[in-house]
Design an enzyme around this catalytic site. Sequence first.
Site, PDB file in Angstrom:
ATOM      1  N   ASP A  25      37.883 -15.049-101.285  1.00  0.00           N
ATOM      2  CA  ASP A  25      37.293 -13.880-101.920  1.00  0.00           C
ATOM      3  C   ASP A  25      36.151 -14.342-102.822  1.00  0.00           C
ATOM      4  OD1 ASP A  25      38.527 -15.001-104.123  1.00  0.00           O
ATOM      5  OD2 ASP A  25      39.803 -13.274-104.577  1.00  0.00           O
TER       6      ASP A  25
ATOM      7  N   CYS B 248      40.869 -26.569-116.872  1.00  0.00           N
ATOM      8  CA  CYS B 248      40.640 -26.607-115.423  1.00  0.00           C
ATOM      9  C   CYS B 248      41.072 -27.952-114.840  1.00  0.00           C
ATOM     10  CB  CYS B 248      39.166 -26.360-115.110  1.00  0.00           C
ATOM     11  SG  CYS B 248      38.779 -26.568-113.358  1.00  0.00           S
TER      12      CYS B 248
ATOM     13  N   GLU C 225      48.653  -5.240-103.978  1.00  0.00           N
ATOM     14  CA  GLU C 225      47.334  -5.567-103.439  1.00  0.00           C
ATOM     15  C   GLU C 225      46.463  -4.321-103.316  1.00  0.00           C
ATOM     16  OE1 GLU C 225      45.900  -8.439-102.781  1.00  0.00           O
ATOM     17  OE2 GLU C 225      47.653  -9.579-103.436  1.00  0.00           O
TER      18      GLU C 225
ATOM     19  N   TRP D 123      54.448  -9.084-109.587  1.00  0.00           N
ATOM     20  CA  TRP D 123      54.437  -9.232-108.124  1.00  0.00           C
ATOM     21  C   TRP D 123      54.406 -10.702-107.702  1.00  0.00           C
ATOM     22  CZ3 TRP D 123      50.936  -6.178-110.834  1.00  0.00           C
ATOM     23  CH2 TRP D 123      49.718  -6.792-111.171  1.00  0.00           C
TER      24      TRP D 123
ATOM     25  N   CYS E 159      37.386 -20.562-113.850  1.00  0.00           N
ATOM     26  CA  CYS E 159      36.060 -20.594-113.230  1.00  0.00           C
ATOM     27  C   CYS E 159      35.498 -19.185-113.137  1.00  0.00           C
ATOM     28  CB  CYS E 159      36.132 -21.257-111.857  1.00  0.00           C
ATOM     29  SG  CYS E 159      34.543 -21.839-111.256  1.00  0.00           S
TER      30      CYS E 159
ATOM     31  N   TYR F   3      40.045   5.275-105.434  1.00  0.00           N
ATOM     32  CA  TYR F   3      39.910   6.221-104.335  1.00  0.00           C
ATOM     33  C   TYR F   3      41.270   6.703-103.824  1.00  0.00           C
ATOM     34  CZ  TYR F   3      35.090   4.551-104.206  1.00  0.00           C
ATOM     35  OH  TYR F   3      33.816   4.219-104.540  1.00  0.00           O
TER      36      TYR F   3
ATOM     37  N   CYS G 196      34.537 -31.939-110.457  1.00  0.00           N
ATOM     38  CA  CYS G 196      33.698 -30.751-110.325  1.00  0.00           C
ATOM     39  C   CYS G 196      32.207 -31.063-110.453  1.00  0.00           C
ATOM     40  CB  CYS G 196      34.098 -29.724-111.381  1.00  0.00           C
ATOM     41  SG  CYS G 196      33.127 -28.206-111.311  1.00  0.00           S
TER      42      CYS G 196
ATOM     43  N   TYR H 127      41.632  -9.268 -95.773  1.00  0.00           N
ATOM     44  CA  TYR H 127      42.042  -9.883 -97.040  1.00  0.00           C
ATOM     45  C   TYR H 127      43.453  -9.451 -97.432  1.00  0.00           C
ATOM     46  CZ  TYR H 127      42.406 -11.066-101.930  1.00  0.00           C
ATOM     47  OH  TYR H 127      42.863 -11.580-103.118  1.00  0.00           O
TER      48      TYR H 127
ATOM     49  N   THR I 216      41.162  -1.882-109.706  1.00  0.00           N
ATOM     50  CA  THR I 216      41.738  -1.737-111.040  1.00  0.00           C
ATOM     51  C   THR I 216      42.028  -3.116-111.618  1.00  0.00           C
ATOM     52  OG1 THR I 216      42.822   0.295-110.254  1.00  0.00           O
ATOM     53  CG2 THR I 216      43.564  -0.601-112.364  1.00  0.00           C
TER      54      THR I 216
ATOM     55  N   CYS J 218      35.981 -23.933-118.676  1.00  0.00           N
ATOM     56  CA  CYS J 218      36.508 -25.174-118.098  1.00  0.00           C
ATOM     57  C   CYS J 218      37.526 -25.856-119.007  1.00  0.00           C
ATOM     58  CB  CYS J 218      35.366 -26.140-117.805  1.00  0.00           C
ATOM     59  SG  CYS J 218      33.960 -25.409-116.955  1.00  0.00           S
TER      60      CYS J 218
END
Length: 323
Positions: free
Chosen positions: A165, A224, A62, A49, A213, A109, A230, A147, A68, A219
């Site tokens: 998120d 990262c 989404e 996607w 993260c 669901y 950081c 979202y 899942t 890291c």
Amino acid sequence: MTDTADSLPDGADAYDPAGEDAEAWPDDVDAVRDALVEWYEDDHRPFPWRRTDDPYEILVSEVMSQQTQLDRVVSAWEEFLEEWPTVHDLAAAPQSEVVGFWTGHSLGYNNRARYLHEAARQVEEEYDGEFPEDPDELQELMGVGPYTANAVASFAFNNGNAVVDTNVKRVLHRAFDVPDDEEAFEVVASFLMPEGESRVWNNAIMELGGVACLKKPKCDEAGCPWRQWCHAYETGDFTAPDVPTQPEFEGSRRQMRGRVVGALSQGEALALDELGPKVRVDYTPGGEYGREWLLGLLRDLEDDGLVVVEERGDGETVARLAT
């Protein structure tokens, strides 16, 4: 990358990375933005996607991803689109078949399948088969919350807001010491996202939270791109809103010893200034994490019989694994 306007959302004044809180930020915020996007574009998980800008295909991904694991979603997503390739096909399908598919693939669901089917009917009947492009308008579709609407707007139309998120909160809290406050996270996420680049930015920052993260961070293993800025990497404090107890291993001397052994695991002897950056990204020969600090780690490992430290005739110190 396009520069952001460095402006804050209306009414968001509790935390201001462009104002009174600016001293906590790197001097070159554009470098921070560029580093993340370059890291993402260089290598990221190849979910299918991510190779489409079809809003229908993105909406399906989404909704499926809500309960899942992503690796399991791939085959279900591909089979779903084989069965119902377009929003028109899904809208015309019996709802019972859609729910049956959902149940058969253990996608959580069943209401999500019903809502997805109803959203397809809305697109067909209320929008003449064309998805709305604005996050607010996308929320008019059945079962599409803030979202999901923002994700579709971002990934299909490059017209979204900054995603916030759980993973993104963890990244921002650790990297820039953003307080655990919903408004602060919204402000910082908006501040960081380059204007007009929601597609690549939201993909990139979610990828950072998904592969580097993590609750138990990786890291160095994941390379990262924000290590040099950081706060958590510098202090060793990897707590976060969803990680209430600091892992004792993270940032510890024991972890640094492990990095030394890992860097020497190929069997090649390395000089201090070759080894140092492999242990800490902020290694500088004369700095706090420099040669003296590294030698201390090496002497500890030498005492344990794991490493051999040698002074060469040219005055250079090298280290290798003990055999």
